[in-house]
Motif scaffolding. Structure first.
Motif, PDB file in Angstrom:
ATOM      1  N   ASP A   1       5.574   3.441   2.664  1.00 11.77           N
ATOM      2  CA  ASP A   1       5.016   4.732   3.040  1.00 11.77           C
ATOM      3  C   ASP A   1       3.983   5.135   1.995  1.00 11.77           C
ATOM      4  O   ASP A   1       3.645   4.358   1.090  1.00 11.77           O
ATOM      5  CB  ASP A   1       6.122   5.789   3.134  1.00 11.77           C
ATOM      6  N   ALA A   2       3.480   6.338   2.094  1.00 17.96           N
ATOM      7  CA  ALA A   2       2.510   6.828   1.117  1.00 17.96           C
ATOM      8  C   ALA A   2       2.699   8.328   0.936  1.00 17.96           C
ATOM      9  O   ALA A   2       3.339   8.996   1.754  1.00 17.96           O
ATOM     10  CB  ALA A   2       1.080   6.521   1.562  1.00 17.96           C
TER      11      ALA A   2
ATOM     12  N   CYS B   1       3.226  10.381   4.229  1.00 20.44           N
ATOM     13  CA  CYS B   1       2.530   9.544   5.210  1.00 20.44           C
ATOM     14  C   CYS B   1       3.434   8.355   5.487  1.00 20.44           C
ATOM     15  O   CYS B   1       3.693   7.545   4.593  1.00 20.44           O
ATOM     16  CB  CYS B   1       1.176   9.084   4.673  1.00 20.44           C
ATOM     17  N   SER B   2       3.944   8.253   6.695  1.00 21.62           N
ATOM     18  CA  SER B   2       4.884   7.185   7.015  1.00 21.62           C
ATOM     19  C   SER B   2       4.147   5.868   7.238  1.00 21.62           C
ATOM     20  O   SER B   2       2.951   5.836   7.509  1.00 21.62           O
ATOM     21  CB  SER B   2       5.702   7.551   8.255  1.00 21.62           C
ATOM     22  N   ARG B   3       4.885   4.788   7.097  1.00 23.42           N
ATOM     23  CA  ARG B   3       4.304   3.454   7.241  1.00 23.42           C
ATOM     24  C   ARG B   3       3.655   3.285   8.617  1.00 23.42           C
ATOM     25  O   ARG B   3       2.628   2.625   8.748  1.00 23.42           O
ATOM     26  CB  ARG B   3       5.401   2.409   7.057  1.00 23.42           C
ATOM     27  N   ARG B   4       4.247   3.929   9.615  1.00 24.96           N
ATOM     28  CA  ARG B   4       3.733   3.798  10.979  1.00 24.96           C
ATOM     29  C   ARG B   4       2.294   4.282  11.088  1.00 24.96           C
ATOM     30  O   ARG B   4       1.490   3.709  11.831  1.00 24.96           O
ATOM     31  CB  ARG B   4       4.634   4.594  11.917  1.00 24.96           C
ATOM     32  N   TYR B   5       1.944   5.340  10.342  1.00 28.97           N
ATOM     33  CA  TYR B   5       0.605   5.926  10.447  1.00 28.97           C
ATOM     34  C   TYR B   5      -0.309   5.536   9.276  1.00 28.97           C
ATOM     35  O   TYR B   5      -1.493   5.846   9.299  1.00 28.97           O
ATOM     36  CB  TYR B   5       0.715   7.454  10.498  1.00 28.97           C
ATOM     37  N   ARG B   6       0.239   4.851   8.290  1.00 31.14           N
ATOM     38  CA  ARG B   6      -0.563   4.508   7.118  1.00 31.14           C
ATOM     39  C   ARG B   6      -1.684   3.537   7.466  1.00 31.14           C
ATOM     40  O   ARG B   6      -2.789   3.623   6.932  1.00 31.14           O
ATOM     41  CB  ARG B   6       0.341   3.911   6.037  1.00 31.14           C
ATOM     42  N   ALA B   7      -1.404   2.611   8.401  1.00 28.62           N
ATOM     43  CA  ALA B   7      -2.428   1.641   8.787  1.00 28.62           C
ATOM     44  C   ALA B   7      -3.640   2.345   9.389  1.00 28.62           C
ATOM     45  O   ALA B   7      -4.789   2.001   9.079  1.00 28.62           O
ATOM     46  CB  ALA B   7      -1.848   0.634   9.778  1.00 28.62           C
ATOM     47  N   ALA B   8      -3.405   3.350  10.239  1.00 30.46           N
ATOM     48  CA  ALA B   8      -4.519   4.081  10.845  1.00 30.46           C
ATOM     49  C   ALA B   8      -5.312   4.818   9.782  1.00 30.46           C
ATOM     50  O   ALA B   8      -6.546   4.924   9.868  1.00 30.46           O
ATOM     51  CB  ALA B   8      -3.981   5.062  11.884  1.00 30.46           C
TER      52      ALA B   8
ATOM     53  N   PRO C   1      -8.869  -2.699   5.808  1.00 28.44           N
ATOM     54  CA  PRO C   1      -8.027  -3.374   6.803  1.00 28.44           C
ATOM     55  C   PRO C   1      -6.564  -3.066   6.544  1.00 28.44           C
ATOM     56  O   PRO C   1      -6.138  -2.876   5.416  1.00 28.44           O
ATOM     57  CB  PRO C   1      -8.333  -4.859   6.585  1.00 28.44           C
ATOM     58  N   ALA C   2      -5.799  -2.992   7.629  1.00 34.63           N
ATOM     59  CA  ALA C   2      -4.365  -2.738   7.491  1.00 34.63           C
ATOM     60  C   ALA C   2      -3.697  -3.894   6.777  1.00 34.63           C
ATOM     61  O   ALA C   2      -4.027  -5.067   7.001  1.00 34.63           O
ATOM     62  CB  ALA C   2      -3.732  -2.540   8.881  1.00 34.63           C
ATOM     63  N   ALA C   3      -2.766  -3.573   5.911  1.00 32.24           N
ATOM     64  CA  ALA C   3      -2.085  -4.613   5.165  1.00 32.24           C
ATOM     65  C   ALA C   3      -1.174  -5.417   6.086  1.00 32.24           C
ATOM     66  O   ALA C   3      -0.557  -4.881   7.006  1.00 32.24           O
ATOM     67  CB  ALA C   3      -1.245  -3.981   4.035  1.00 32.24           C
ATOM     68  N   VAL C   4      -1.089  -6.700   5.843  1.00 28.66           N
ATOM     69  CA  VAL C   4      -0.222  -7.572   6.633  1.00 28.66           C
ATOM     70  C   VAL C   4       1.184  -7.462   6.092  1.00 28.66           C
ATOM     71  O   VAL C   4       1.425  -7.650   4.904  1.00 28.66           O
ATOM     72  CB  VAL C   4      -0.717  -9.026   6.592  1.00 28.66           C
ATOM     73  N   GLU C   5       2.143  -7.144   6.976  1.00 24.39           N
ATOM     74  CA  GLU C   5       3.522  -6.976   6.523  1.00 24.39           C
ATOM     75  C   GLU C   5       4.146  -8.353   6.287  1.00 24.39           C
ATOM     76  O   GLU C   5       3.941  -9.276   7.040  1.00 24.39           O
ATOM     77  CB  GLU C   5       4.337  -6.198   7.581  1.00 24.39           C
TER      78      GLU C   5
END
Length: 291
Positions: free
Chosen positions: A259-260, A272-279, A287-291
């Motif tokens: 999260d952030a 900021c949850s992991r679900r929305y951090r990529a956006a 670029p969104a980080a690769v999990e």
């Protein structure tokens, strides 16, 4: 804006816990005094001290149970649009309220009577509890009503926001579906708040709090409904319960959980949850980080 009145409201917020305690204590003290006088008249053959023990023990237990009622009301808010869903839970809570109230006041009365070498008789539990419950359910919902009224008063003092409606005649002055301004009512006055000045939004039950220049203005809406009204070029959802105005975002702090934590210009910190951090990363060209 009336700054003197606004300052008075801020002062009240600092003293609010003490004021609330004083209010409940004063209310149930007066109630015990009046009920004690009536009980003394109705039971003239009893010892003069007995009615006061009955009423004071009841009032003390109700005062101790008020935090429980407030907790239940926070969990299942009793409002115009939620009361049908909340009522069964409150009815169940009123039974628990009455059980604790009756058991506690009987215990206190037995203790008081024992101190003067007398015995307090409550009588058969079931029929007497039924009688007490009829009184306690009334007391329970009076407390709930007082909580709801105080919340409405505080919302009025703090300020409430609403979307501008389309005029009865002629075209709207701005797009109603995506308003540029919100109408705010506070301390009996109305003024407009530009949407671009909203720093962040937070879900709060059936309301969404608009954060503007350090103040919260509750808007009667859900996050899903308000999302369609916000400019996606400016506002971004960063959590199940938060939207942030990117113009006010100062720092993104990554957390070990994925999260952030977002730091805003006013010093506020928003999850900021992991679900929305990529956006959020993609919005800033990362670029969104690769999990």
């Amino acid at each position: 804006m009336n700054e003197q009145a606004d300052g008075g409201y801020r002062d009240f917020q600092r003293w609010r816990p003490s004021v609330e305690v004083a209010f409940w204590v004063a209310l149930y003290t007066l109630n015990a005094v009046f009920n004690g006088l009536v009980a003394r008249i109705d039971n003239a053959r009893t010892a003069a001290w007995e009615p006061w023990v009955w009423e004071s023990s009841s009032a003390l237990l109700i005062l101790l149970l008020i935090p429980f009622v407030k907790a239940v009301e926070r969990r299942w808010p009793f409002r115009f649009d939620t009361w049908r869903r909340s009522l069964p839970w409150h009815l169940l809570a009123s039974v628990a309220f009455s059980l604790v109230h009756v058991a506690g006041m009987v215990g206190l009365r037995k203790l008081a009577y024992g101190m003067v070498d007398q015995h307090y008789r409550f009588g058969a539990w079931w029929p007497n509890f039924g009688y007490e419950y009829l009184k306690d359910i009334r007391s329970y919902f009076v407390i709930v009503a007082m909580i709801c009224l105080s919340r409405l008063w505080l919302l009025r003092q703090r300020g409430e926001a609403k979307l501008l409606a389309a005029p009865d005649d002629g075209p709207p002055v701005e797009p109603v579906e995506r308003p540029e301004r919100f109408l705010v009512r506070k301390l009996g006055k109305e003024f407009l708040v530009a949407a671009r000045e909203i720093e962040w939004l937070q879900a709060a039950g059936n309301y969404v709090n608009l954060r503007v220049r350090g103040r919260d203005y509750p808007l009667r809406s859900t996050m899903a409904a308000i999302e369609t009204r916000l400019d996606p070029a400016r506002f971004l959802r960063v959590h199940r319960g938060y939207f942030v105005n990117l113009d006010y975002l100062a720092e993104i702090e990554p957390l070990d959980t994925g999260d952030a934590r977002l730091h805003l210009r006013d010093g506020a910190k928003i999850p900021c949850s992991r679900r929305y951090r990529a956006a959020l990363r993609e919005r800033y060209g990362q670029p969104a980080a690769v999990e």
